[in-house]
Design a protein around this motif. Sequence first.
Motif, PDB file in Angstrom:
ATOM      1  N   LYS B  51       0.816  -1.203   0.000  1.00 37.52           N
ATOM      2  CA  LYS B  51       0.000   0.000   0.000  1.00 37.52           C
ATOM      3  C   LYS B  51       0.853   1.258   0.000  1.00 37.52           C
ATOM      4  O   LYS B  51       0.545   2.228  -0.701  1.00 37.52           O
ATOM      5  CB  LYS B  51      -0.946  -0.013   1.197  1.00 37.52           C
ATOM      6  CG  LYS B  51      -2.140  -0.913   0.934  1.00 37.52           C
ATOM      7  CD  LYS B  51      -3.168  -0.867   2.036  1.00 37.52           C
ATOM      8  CE  LYS B  51      -4.327  -1.770   1.670  1.00 37.52           C
ATOM      9  NZ  LYS B  51      -5.180  -2.091   2.796  1.00 37.52           N
ATOM     10  N   GLN B  52       1.933   1.238   0.808  1.00 41.07           N
ATOM     11  CA  GLN B  52       2.817   2.405   0.847  1.00 41.07           C
ATOM     12  C   GLN B  52       3.532   2.605  -0.496  1.00 41.07           C
ATOM     13  O   GLN B  52       3.730   3.731  -0.947  1.00 41.07           O
ATOM     14  CB  GLN B  52       3.903   2.259   1.940  1.00 41.07           C
ATOM     15  CG  GLN B  52       3.360   2.176   3.349  1.00 41.07           C
ATOM     16  CD  GLN B  52       3.157   0.734   3.791  1.00 41.07           C
ATOM     17  OE1 GLN B  52       2.475  -0.029   3.132  1.00 41.07           O
ATOM     18  NE2 GLN B  52       3.742   0.380   4.925  1.00 41.07           N
ATOM     19  N   LEU B  53       3.891   1.480  -1.116  1.00 47.24           N
ATOM     20  CA  LEU B  53       4.650   1.581  -2.368  1.00 47.24           C
ATOM     21  C   LEU B  53       3.796   2.113  -3.520  1.00 47.24           C
ATOM     22  O   LEU B  53       4.302   2.827  -4.391  1.00 47.24           O
ATOM     23  CB  LEU B  53       5.201   0.208  -2.753  1.00 47.24           C
ATOM     24  CG  LEU B  53       6.360  -0.341  -1.909  1.00 47.24           C
ATOM     25  CD1 LEU B  53       6.585  -1.819  -2.229  1.00 47.24           C
ATOM     26  CD2 LEU B  53       7.645   0.440  -2.158  1.00 47.24           C
ATOM     27  N   GLY B  54       2.523   1.765  -3.511  1.00 48.31           N
ATOM     28  CA  GLY B  54       1.678   2.129  -4.654  1.00 48.31           C
ATOM     29  C   GLY B  54       2.069   1.290  -5.858  1.00 48.31           C
ATOM     30  O   GLY B  54       3.045   0.519  -5.797  1.00 48.31           O
ATOM     31  N   PHE B  55       1.321   1.432  -6.960  1.00 40.14           N
ATOM     32  CA  PHE B  55       1.593   0.596  -8.132  1.00 40.14           C
ATOM     33  C   PHE B  55       3.020   0.799  -8.650  1.00 40.14           C
ATOM     34  O   PHE B  55       3.754  -0.169  -8.893  1.00 40.14           O
ATOM     35  CB  PHE B  55       0.586   0.872  -9.246  1.00 40.14           C
ATOM     36  CG  PHE B  55       0.878   0.077 -10.496  1.00 40.14           C
ATOM     37  CD1 PHE B  55       0.425  -1.221 -10.613  1.00 40.14           C
ATOM     38  CD2 PHE B  55       1.645   0.626 -11.523  1.00 40.14           C
ATOM     39  CE1 PHE B  55       0.724  -1.973 -11.746  1.00 40.14           C
ATOM     40  CE2 PHE B  55       1.947  -0.115 -12.654  1.00 40.14           C
ATOM     41  CZ  PHE B  55       1.472  -1.420 -12.770  1.00 40.14           C
ATOM     42  N   ALA B  56       3.413   2.063  -8.795  1.00 36.41           N
ATOM     43  CA  ALA B  56       4.732   2.350  -9.378  1.00 36.41           C
ATOM     44  C   ALA B  56       5.850   1.773  -8.510  1.00 36.41           C
ATOM     45  O   ALA B  56       6.823   1.194  -9.031  1.00 36.41           O
ATOM     46  CB  ALA B  56       4.911   3.864  -9.544  1.00 36.41           C
TER      47      ALA B  56
END
Lengths: 323, 206
Positions: B51-56
């Motif tokens: 979640k923290q990383l996000g898709f990218a």
Amino acid sequence: MHKPRGSHRLWNSGLLPCMALSLFVVSGCAASGPATGQAHPFNKIDPYENVNRKIYKFNDLVDDYVAGPISNAYRYITPKFVQTGVANAFANIKNINVVLNDFLQAKFVQGAEDTGRFAINTTIGVAGLFDVAKSLSLEQHQEDFDQTLAVWGFSKGAYLVVPFLGPSTVRGVPGVAFDTAVNPTSYVATPFQALSMLNARANADGALRFIDEAALDPYVFTRESFLQWRDNLATDGKSNAGAGLEDEDLDADLGGVASTATPKGGFLTMDKFGFGKVSHTFVLVKNSFDQTSLAFEQANSKLDKLKFSHAKWFVLPTRYTVH
Amino acid sequence: MIIKKLKPIIALLLVVLSMVGGVAYAETMLSAREVVDKFQGQLLAVMKSGKQLGFAGRYDKLYDAVATSHDLTKIARIVIGKEWEKLTEAQQKNLTEVFSKLSVASYAHNFKDYSGETFTIDSEENTTRGGVIVHAHLTIPGDKDVKFDYMLKDNGDSWRIINIIADGVSDLALKRSDYTAVLQNEGFDALMAKINDKISNYSKQE
């Protein structure tokens, strides 16, 4: 990464399978005379692709405009624990069918486990609303009459897409008819049947979304995942899907689900003659039913062997009954 | 003269050195099981901070993990099947590139969060064609286990995953049918456009 649970779940969810069966049987019988030649010799598993694609598109529209929105509304307004309870209750009722098919496939230990599962969930689990058996490590098995027919040696026949209900095979149609007949849900009031279908559609939501996201050609993606998934169930995980695909030079060897690439034409060339081909396709469907009937006959010897090898299991209960 | 006397010693030294080199090579080359284990570990790590990383962020972290554990070129080649030979060299290169991107994007999209999942390797077996199948399963709390069979091949440098069979559904067979259907019915450009659409759709989501 895929665990297809698509609209085939709707198969087991109400009286519609019977309607579809009637439609197909009537259509098949109406088309008289033997098939004259192969319309699509390049695609063994899906010879009726033209018609299948049209029905697939129809089902997709029904899902987009009717089933999907209703299911979304149900998921939105119903608390999660209610949805889980409903899903558990219908899954529990279906266990009657699972037990029956366990025994028809001579899986006696599993049959005993599933009987215990049904008994525990029906009593302690309050009519199946709570899956108590899961916490007792009693796994939910997935057995149906289509798998039983596979165990008895019947080939699955051609891939079919049935109106309203989705993917199946020639063998799957009588399979669903049997499962529907022995499922008590089929005989209860209409609202319960509707709830059963709603539950099935809601459970399939994730899988349908996955197909939308991942598939380049959703029809082919659904067909392949359905056939592989059914083969895996029918063989209890021994279907060896994809074996032989590890080398590039195996193109010629690819059989079964691995070789069902869509031939040129099909849906994309749906022209003014497209619907004209429908009647011809039904002739082919009938032919496919005939082939499956032949498989039924050939399976007699296998059945005899099965009965013989498990004779003691059939004899013992009879003795107890008599005495 | 001295060199002549030293010849057997030099030869022995060379043999020893080559053996040491061989051992060192064997130590650096991971076994098929280790490749799978390492990849599953990397995937779980990304899921845990998904979640923290996000898709990218997930995509960046997974790119190397996927590229070094999977034989993406070979997978692309198998997925395209007989049609591969009909493509130009540039088309083959282009296709392999977008296919690799889609593979990573698909991982980044489908393994976006963590809710206590664990991977366990159960066993491994050698195939008749010189490959290895690593049998594993994913345990999901509150849900049924998902069986994963990883098929690996030695590409000369390392063992690489070429197929994953999840609960009996072969990713390679599925993709092969899907891709060849589009290629045969709609052509190369449509296939590329559809793959790029998928990547774009994945990247738009969290």
